[in-house]
Write an enzyme that holds these catalytic residues in place. Structure first.
Site, PDB file in Angstrom:
ATOM      1  CE1 TYR A  67      -7.094  -0.998  -7.131  1.00  0.00           C
ATOM      2  CE2 TYR A  67      -7.361  -3.674  -7.366  1.00  0.00           C
ATOM      3  CZ  TYR A  67      -6.786  -2.274  -6.626  1.00  0.00           C
ATOM      4  OH  TYR A  67      -5.500  -2.808  -5.534  1.00  0.00           O
ATOM      5  CB  CYS A  93      -3.217   2.725  -1.784  1.00  0.00           C
ATOM      6  SG  CYS A  93      -3.375   0.780  -1.917  1.00  0.00           S
ATOM      7  CD  GLU A 146      -7.432   2.373  -9.324  1.00  0.00           C
ATOM      8  OE1 GLU A 146      -7.646   1.963  -8.970  1.00  0.00           O
ATOM      9  OE2 GLU A 146      -6.073   1.656  -9.080  1.00  0.00           O
ATOM     10  CG  HIS A 195     -29.329  22.139  -5.129  1.00  0.00           C
ATOM     11  ND1 HIS A 195     -29.557  21.457  -6.778  1.00  0.00           N
ATOM     12  CD2 HIS A 195     -29.363  23.688  -5.501  1.00  0.00           C
ATOM     13  CE1 HIS A 195     -30.003  22.438  -7.400  1.00  0.00           C
ATOM     14  NE2 HIS A 195     -29.859  23.661  -7.203  1.00  0.00           N
ATOM     15  CB  CYS A 229      -0.769   0.133   1.042  1.00  0.00           C
ATOM     16  SG  CYS A 229      -1.945   1.696   1.542  1.00  0.00           S
ATOM     17  CD  GLU A 245     -28.872  18.604  -6.742  1.00  0.00           C
ATOM     18  OE1 GLU A 245     -29.765  18.236  -5.285  1.00  0.00           O
ATOM     19  OE2 GLU A 245     -28.012  18.942  -6.800  1.00  0.00           O
ATOM     20  CE  LYS A 291      -4.863   3.469  -7.063  1.00  0.00           C
ATOM     21  NZ  LYS A 291      -5.848   2.524  -5.826  1.00  0.00           N
TER      22      LYS A 291
HETATM   23  C1  LIG Z   1      -0.763  -0.889  -7.744  1.00  0.00           C
HETATM   24  C2  LIG Z   1      -1.962  -1.120  -6.429  1.00  0.00           C
HETATM   25  C3  LIG Z   1      -3.109  -0.292  -6.073  1.00  0.00           C
HETATM   26  C4  LIG Z   1      -3.441  -0.949  -5.231  1.00  0.00           C
HETATM   27  N1  LIG Z   1      -4.112   0.392  -4.694  1.00  0.00           N
HETATM   28  C5  LIG Z   1      -5.167  -0.238  -3.594  1.00  0.00           C
HETATM   29  C6  LIG Z   1      -6.343   1.279  -3.192  1.00  0.00           C
HETATM   30  O1  LIG Z   1      -6.026   2.013  -3.993  1.00  0.00           O
HETATM   31  N2  LIG Z   1      -6.771   0.753  -2.728  1.00  0.00           N
HETATM   32  C7  LIG Z   1      -7.119   0.190  -1.502  1.00  0.00           C
HETATM   33  O2  LIG Z   1      -7.442  -0.537  -0.481  1.00  0.00           O
HETATM   34  N3  LIG Z   1      -5.826  -1.750  -1.877  1.00  0.00           N
HETATM   35  C8  LIG Z   1      -5.279  -0.913  -3.274  1.00  0.00           C
HETATM   36  N4  LIG Z   1      -4.202  -2.048  -3.459  1.00  0.00           N
HETATM   37  C9  LIG Z   1      -4.175  -3.604  -2.326  1.00  0.00           C
HETATM   38  C10 LIG Z   1      -3.385  -3.230  -1.375  1.00  0.00           C
HETATM   39  O3  LIG Z   1      -2.243  -2.854  -1.606  1.00  0.00           O
HETATM   40  C11 LIG Z   1      -3.083  -4.419  -1.112  1.00  0.00           C
HETATM   41  O4  LIG Z   1      -4.642  -4.726  -0.486  1.00  0.00           O
HETATM   42  C12 LIG Z   1      -2.358  -4.348   1.169  1.00  0.00           C
HETATM   43  O5  LIG Z   1      -1.091  -3.984   1.174  1.00  0.00           O
HETATM   44  C13 LIG Z   1      -2.140  -5.920   1.231  1.00  0.00           C
HETATM   45  O6  LIG Z   1      -1.600  -5.977   2.872  1.00  0.00           O
HETATM   46  P1  LIG Z   1      -0.848  -6.535   3.744  1.00  0.00           P
HETATM   47  O7  LIG Z   1      -0.677  -6.620   4.849  1.00  0.00           O
HETATM   48  O8  LIG Z   1      -1.687  -7.859   2.986  1.00  0.00           O
HETATM   49  O9  LIG Z   1       0.148  -7.404   1.963  1.00  0.00           O
HETATM   50  P2  LIG Z   1       1.599  -6.059   1.945  1.00  0.00           P
HETATM   51  O10 LIG Z   1       1.377  -4.887   2.655  1.00  0.00           O
HETATM   52  O11 LIG Z   1       1.547  -6.323   0.346  1.00  0.00           O
HETATM   53  O12 LIG Z   1       2.758  -6.394   2.365  1.00  0.00           O
HETATM   54  C14 LIG Z   1       3.244  -7.863   3.099  1.00  0.00           C
HETATM   55  C15 LIG Z   1       4.575  -7.083   2.580  1.00  0.00           C
HETATM   56  O13 LIG Z   1       5.170  -9.175   3.645  1.00  0.00           O
HETATM   57  C16 LIG Z   1       6.794  -8.285   3.283  1.00  0.00           C
HETATM   58  N5  LIG Z   1       7.315  -9.858   3.349  1.00  0.00           N
HETATM   59  C17 LIG Z   1       5.987 -10.869   2.247  1.00  0.00           C
HETATM   60  N6  LIG Z   1       7.467 -12.103   2.490  1.00  0.00           N
HETATM   61  C18 LIG Z   1       8.492 -11.711   3.605  1.00  0.00           C
HETATM   62  C19 LIG Z   1       9.521 -12.316   4.053  1.00  0.00           C
HETATM   63  N7  LIG Z   1       9.245 -13.902   3.613  1.00  0.00           N
HETATM   64  N8  LIG Z   1       9.635 -11.593   5.264  1.00  0.00           N
HETATM   65  C20 LIG Z   1       9.898 -10.707   5.370  1.00  0.00           C
HETATM   66  N9  LIG Z   1       8.597  -9.795   5.385  1.00  0.00           N
HETATM   67  C21 LIG Z   1       8.298 -10.612   3.739  1.00  0.00           C
HETATM   68  C22 LIG Z   1       6.712  -7.518   2.440  1.00  0.00           C
HETATM   69  O14 LIG Z   1       7.591  -7.072   1.598  1.00  0.00           O
HETATM   70  C23 LIG Z   1       5.181  -6.971   2.359  1.00  0.00           C
HETATM   71  O15 LIG Z   1       6.228  -5.201   2.487  1.00  0.00           O
HETATM   72  C24 LIG Z   1      -3.450  -1.852  -4.550  1.00  0.00           C
HETATM   73  C25 LIG Z   1      -2.165  -2.459  -4.573  1.00  0.00           C
HETATM   74  C26 LIG Z   1      -1.253  -2.145  -6.032  1.00  0.00           C
HETATM   75  C27 LIG Z   1      -0.553  -3.070  -6.204  1.00  0.00           C
END
Ligand SMILES: Cc1cc2nc3c(=O)[nH]c(=O)nc-3n(C[C@H](O)[C@H](O)[C@H](O)COP(=O)(O)OP(=O)(O)OC[C@H]3O[C@@H](n4cnc5c(N)ncnc54)[C@H](O)[C@@H]3O)c2cc1C
Length: 452
Positions: free
Chosen positions: A178, A48, A182, A435, A43, A440, A51
């Site tokens: 999406y 997010c 975007e 309005h 994110c 609305e 972006k």
């Molecule tokens: C381009 C793009 C735009 C997006 N726009 C939106 C939006 O507008 N609104 C919205 O709600 N969502 C959006 N999302 C989705 C959102 O970013 C994800 O749903 C969210 O970040 C998921 O969170 P998470 O904690 O599951 O994983 P992540 O945020 O992906 O975090 C996982 C973390 O784990 C770390 N990791 C992985 N494996 C290991 C390991 N073995 N050891 C240590 N660390 C590790 C990674 O480096 C990463 O930092 C977007 C995603 C993308 C790609």
């Protein structure tokens, strides 16, 4: 048995950071967290946030043209990608620092390295050490999928798109979800010539059909060359870019090819299957309603579980996990009626059922209007706003709201409260209009355009 930690979180993204902070800060649990890349995860670092900042940057082009028609004397120059990117990188550094400080302030011990699961209560760190924990939380997120096409490595994903050296003159976006849409709108706004390939019949699969058509038509009218029913067959490096052959037999040359065809849960190589954690067909960690895996001491939240891939959902799942495991209050995250936004231009805000899905469930009334909003019609723009309500014919409850317009994301957040509360069409009707606004229309839709 004594453990090094009460909780060890693998992954410092939206879900992992929130769970770690709340467990440590609010329940006094001893928490460790490993992050192999940058704190904040998808994110903040590659999703997010960058972006949305690019959306803001790209909207100025249209805004400046509109300003001219409103009477402003504007000299429209070019877009300085390097200047923007430098500022963007500074902002992401700042946010990463905020996340690190929040964890530190909550007493979480951070390990800036990769971690894998060694057994039901042990995590192995990249430096070779191990840490034991009563509970392990997998919050490793997802990763962009890259298609298996000839020379596919010439393309980039959303991970790289924020770091491009130069703004491409011609870009191919592959995908119809999406993120693909975007990105197509962002680069189009920044002045890139954008082509989009999508293998299906219409972009934004899974969303409301009328909204999808409305957005696609708008994107095309604003210059994006959308090819539905088209995929990439092969790619080859040539002078001036990448030559792409499509499944429809055409050949194009682009400076960059961006794959945005979906995201795969980050579960491979974590040692999960080896310790007995069930992994699903798409690589997702299989969890029950409390985010518990098939190994009782191991839980998983966020994108790695492939439930709903959105930041606020990962955060909710993280907090529900803490409620369940550390606060003695078993809480299943609520995945029903999640409002969301697609930051295309125009934006799309949606909550509840699409017309197509609602039809499957019972008799419905569809209220829908497409109109030229005041600020566009004043300057002779043909861009239309779509406002749509799907109503259950029996209970009168509003089952779905769909808004395609500037700021639809802001509007749907509030409409989402009403829908979540079970508002009926009559509740919408009883609400006095604000309005003059676009929204609305949502409380003045008189007659159904269709029943089904
Ligand atoms: C381009 C793009 C735009 C997006 N726009 C939106 C939006 O507008 N609104 C919205 O709600 N969502 C959006 N999302 C989705 C959102 O970013 C994800 O749903 C969210 O970040 C998921 O969170 P998470 O904690 O599951 O994983 P992540 O945020 O992906 O975090 C996982 C973390 O784990 C770390 N990791 C992985 N494996 C290991 C390991 N073995 N050891 C240590 N660390 C590790 C990674 O480096 C990463 O930092 C977007 C995603 C993308 C790609």
């Amino acid at each position: 048995m004594d453990f090094d930690f009460d909780l060890f979180v693998i992954g410092g993204g939206s879900g992992g950071v929130r769970a770690a902070r709340v467990a440590a800060g609010e329940t006094g649990a001893k928490v460790g967290l490993a992050e192999e890349s940058r704190m904040g995860g998808t994110c903040v670092i590659r999703g997010c946030v960058p972006k949305k900042l690019m959306v803001f940057a790209s909207e100025y082009a249209e805004g400046m043209h509109e300003a001219v028609d409103y009477g402003w004397d504007v000299k429209i120059g070019g877009f300085d990608w390097t200047k923007f990117r430098t500022r963007l990188e500074g902002e992401l550094d700042r946010l990463e620092g905020v996340y690190n400080r929040l964890l530190e302030g909550s007493g979480v011990t951070v390990f800036p390295q990769r971690a894998t699961v060694a057994d039901a209560h042990t995590v192995r760190l990249a430096d070779g050490t191990t840490k034991t924990a009563k509970h392990i939380l997998i919050a490793t997120g997802g990763w962009p999928s890259i298609p298996e096409v000839e020379n596919g490595e010439l393309g980039i994903s959303s991970n790289e798109v924020f770091h491009l050296e130069e703004l491409p003159k011609r870009l191919l976006v592959v995908g119809g979800g999406y993120i693909a849409c975007e990105m197509a709108c962002i680069f189009n706004g920044l002045g890139t010539e954008v082509t989009q390939f999508y293998r299906g019949a219409q972009i934004l699969r899974g969303f409301d059909g009328e909204a999808r058509g409305h957005i696609a038509e708008h994107m095309q009218r604003h210059g994006i060359d959308i090819h539905c029913g088209t995929n990439i067959l092969s790619m080859e490096k040539v002078d001036g870019g990448i030559e792409v052959r499509s499944t429809t037999g055409d050949t194009f040359t682009f400076e960059e090819v961006l794959f945005a065809i979906g995201r795969t849960p980050n579960s491979a190589g974590l040692g999960l299957e080896e310790v007995g954690v069930e992994i699903g067909r798409r690589g997702e960690v299989v969890v029950d309603q409390y985010s518990q895996t098939s190994v009782p001491s191991i839980y998983a939240i966020g994108d790695v579980t492939n439930r709903v891939q959105l930041t606020p959902v990962a955060i909710r799942e993280g907090m529900a996990f803490v409620d369940t495991v550390f606060k003695g209050n078993p809480t299943a995250p609520d995945h029903d009626l999640i409002p969301s936004a697609v930051f295309t231009q125009p934006e799309y805000g949606t909550v509840g059922l699409s017309e197509e899905d609602a039809r499957e469930k019972g008799p419905i009334e569809v209220y829908s209007t497409a109109f030229r909003p005041m600020h566009k019609s004043f300057i002779g723009r043909d861009d239309r706003v779509l406002m749509k309500l799907i109503v259950c014919a029996d209970t009168r409850r509003v089952l779905g709201v769909h808004i395609v317009s500037d700021h639809a994301g802001e509007m749907i957040q509030l409409a989402g409260v009403a829908v979540k509360m079970g508002a009926t069409k009559e509740d919408f009707d009883r609400t006095v209009a604000v309005h003059p606004t676009m929204s609305e229309e949502l409380v003045t839709l008189k007659t159904p355009v269709r029943t089904a």
